[in-house]
Design an enzyme around this catalytic site. Structure first.
Site, PDB file in Angstrom:
ATOM      1  N   HIS A  42       0.846  -1.186   0.000  1.00  0.00           N
ATOM      2  CA  HIS A  42       0.000   0.000   0.000  1.00  0.00           C
ATOM      3  C   HIS A  42       0.889   1.245   0.000  1.00  0.00           C
ATOM      4  O   HIS A  42       2.101   1.149   0.177  1.00  0.00           O
ATOM      5  CB  HIS A  42      -0.939   0.000   1.216  1.00  0.00           C
TER       6      HIS A  42
HETATM    7  P1  TYD Z   1      -1.843  -2.889   7.571  1.00  0.00           P
HETATM    8  O1  TYD Z   1      -1.368  -1.486   7.636  1.00  0.00           O
HETATM    9  O2  TYD Z   1      -2.642  -3.271   6.373  1.00  0.00           O
HETATM   10  O3  TYD Z   1      -0.607  -3.899   7.713  1.00  0.00           O
HETATM   11  P2  TYD Z   1       0.582  -4.270   6.727  1.00  0.00           P
HETATM   12  O4  TYD Z   1       0.722  -3.160   5.764  1.00  0.00           O
HETATM   13  O5  TYD Z   1       1.758  -4.438   7.606  1.00  0.00           O
HETATM   14  O6  TYD Z   1       0.275  -5.562   6.053  1.00  0.00           O
HETATM   15  O7  TYD Z   1      -2.629  -3.197   8.903  1.00  0.00           O
HETATM   16  C1  TYD Z   1      -3.047  -4.504   9.233  1.00  0.00           C
HETATM   17  C2  TYD Z   1      -4.264  -4.392  10.144  1.00  0.00           C
HETATM   18  O8  TYD Z   1      -3.919  -3.731  11.366  1.00  0.00           O
HETATM   19  C3  TYD Z   1      -5.398  -3.606   9.519  1.00  0.00           C
HETATM   20  O9  TYD Z   1      -6.605  -4.275   9.856  1.00  0.00           O
HETATM   21  C4  TYD Z   1      -5.382  -2.277  10.222  1.00  0.00           C
HETATM   22  C5  TYD Z   1      -4.750  -2.591  11.555  1.00  0.00           C
HETATM   23  N1  TYD Z   1      -3.932  -1.480  12.072  1.00  0.00           N
HETATM   24  C6  TYD Z   1      -4.405  -0.712  13.120  1.00  0.00           C
HETATM   25  O10 TYD Z   1      -5.512  -0.923  13.637  1.00  0.00           O
HETATM   26  N2  TYD Z   1      -3.623   0.302  13.593  1.00  0.00           N
HETATM   27  C7  TYD Z   1      -2.412   0.575  13.063  1.00  0.00           C
HETATM   28  O11 TYD Z   1      -1.718   1.513  13.529  1.00  0.00           O
HETATM   29  C8  TYD Z   1      -1.933  -0.227  11.963  1.00  0.00           C
HETATM   30  C9  TYD Z   1      -0.595   0.036  11.328  1.00  0.00           C
HETATM   31  C10 TYD Z   1      -2.733  -1.238  11.496  1.00  0.00           C
END
Ligand code: TYD
Length: 138
Positions: free
Chosen positions: A56
């Site tokens: 992303h």
């Molecule tokens: P995501 O940012 O998509 O993780 P990655 O990019 O590492 O694969 O986040 C994964 C999940 O965690 C998503 O459901 C949102 C949640 N999340 C939070 O609730 N707070 C946060 O600060 C972060 C970074 C993620």
């Protein structure tokens, strides 16, 4: 930061406080070490070998990505150029500006990816579709 480039993203070296046989200590401090004020900290761990994270971009969020333990690769993509950084030193951080697509993979066993972020969590700040990202960068 629609026009940001992967060359705006850099490795930042932190100070290390060595104490001979008792290990090392590194300090990361707002206004001194980090080019933004840290509002949120989160960390990734127990990532199975072969898995990738990220996939992303952010519109406003700035981040400092640190391999607090172990190693992993971060590939940055500005829609034009890709750069891959291997992070494996707890005294280095990868500064990622907004408008950069990032993918994290190649996690070693026991790796801990520590992320210092400039804003609180906001799903509205994410661009999660690569085609939307390419549109955004136009
Ligand atoms: P995501 O940012 O998509 O993780 P990655 O990019 O590492 O694969 O986040 C994964 C999940 O965690 C998503 O459901 C949102 C949640 N999340 C939070 O609730 N707070 C946060 O600060 C972060 C970074 C993620």
């Amino acid at each position: 930061m629609k026009k940001s480039s992967v060359y705006d993203c850099t490795i930042i070296e932190f100070d290390q406080h060595h104490s001979n046989r008792k290990g090392n200590l590194t300090v990361v401090e707002n206004a001194k070490t980090v080019p933004f004020d840290v509002k949120r900290t989160y960390y990734l761990y127990d990532v199975p070998g072969g898995e990738s994270r990220g996939g992303h971009a952010h519109k406003e969020l700035r981040q400092l990505i640190i391999a607090a333990s172990g190693s992993f690769a971060v590939t940055l993509d500005d829609g034009n150029v890709k750069r891959t950084f291997t992070l494996n030193r707890p005294y280095q951080g990868l500064y990622v500006v907004p408008g950069i697509w990032r993918t994290l993979d190649d996690f070693s066993s026991g790796a801990v990816c520590l992320v210092l972020a400039s804003h609180g969590y906001d799903e509205g700040d994410y661009i999660r579709d690569y085609n939307d990202f390419m549109e955004y960068k136009k």
